[in-house]
Design an enzyme around this catalytic site. Sequence first.
Site, mmCIF file in Angstrom:
data_model
loop_
_atom_site.group_PDB
_atom_site.id
_atom_site.type_symbol
_atom_site.label_atom_id
_atom_site.label_comp_id
_atom_site.label_asym_id
_atom_site.label_seq_id
_atom_site.Cartn_x
_atom_site.Cartn_y
_atom_site.Cartn_z
ATOM 1 N N PRO A 121 0.777 -1.248 0.000
ATOM 2 C CA PRO A 121 0.000 0.000 0.000
ATOM 3 C C PRO A 121 0.806 1.296 0.000
ATOM 4 O O PRO A 121 0.777 2.069 0.960
ATOM 5 C CB PRO A 121 -0.843 -0.141 1.273
ATOM 6 C CG PRO A 121 0.027 -0.943 2.186
ATOM 7 C CD PRO A 121 0.746 -1.912 1.294
ATOM 8 N N CYS A 122 1.474 1.561 -1.101
ATOM 9 C CA CYS A 122 2.218 2.809 -1.216
ATOM 10 C C CYS A 122 1.278 4.012 -1.207
ATOM 11 O O CYS A 122 1.711 5.127 -0.917
ATOM 12 C CB CYS A 122 3.103 2.802 -2.454
ATOM 13 S SG CYS A 122 2.245 2.483 -3.993
#
Length: 153
Positions: A121-122
């Site tokens: 989850p950047c």
Amino acid sequence: MLTYTGFVESKAGLIKITADNIGINEIAFVEQPNVEPHENGIVEQAKSQLSDYLARKRQQFDLPLNPRGTDFQKQVWRLLVDIPFGNTASYQDIALKLGDKNKVRAVGGANGKNPIAIVVPCHRVIGKNGTLTGYAGGLERKAFLLDIENIVH
């Protein structure tokens, strides 16, 4: 090694999933399919879990990952996975977890090269002052993903 591909439709656009027999290599937003789908069990799992996430029915992913990158990039990506659903972290937070506050730019570079969107989850990484910062899929898509997680931005 064989590569397998599948696609998931979302309100933010088409998502392409690429995997080998070990795990997911890439999840990315694309404008249109550029290959014929050819799925394996890992791609099928990813499609199902992504669909559930997009429908707000899933908060965590349970998928084998096999991203390609440098050792440093992989280290950063592993830390991204530790950011809980509904929470954010700054580039500085990640640098401090690596033990070097001066690696903020390097963390930003690794974050920007993350090949496995959403699952790694950047999109949960924001500026130190709480602002939305770059996202390979575009800031509108980043905002869309944060909205799914009820993160105010």
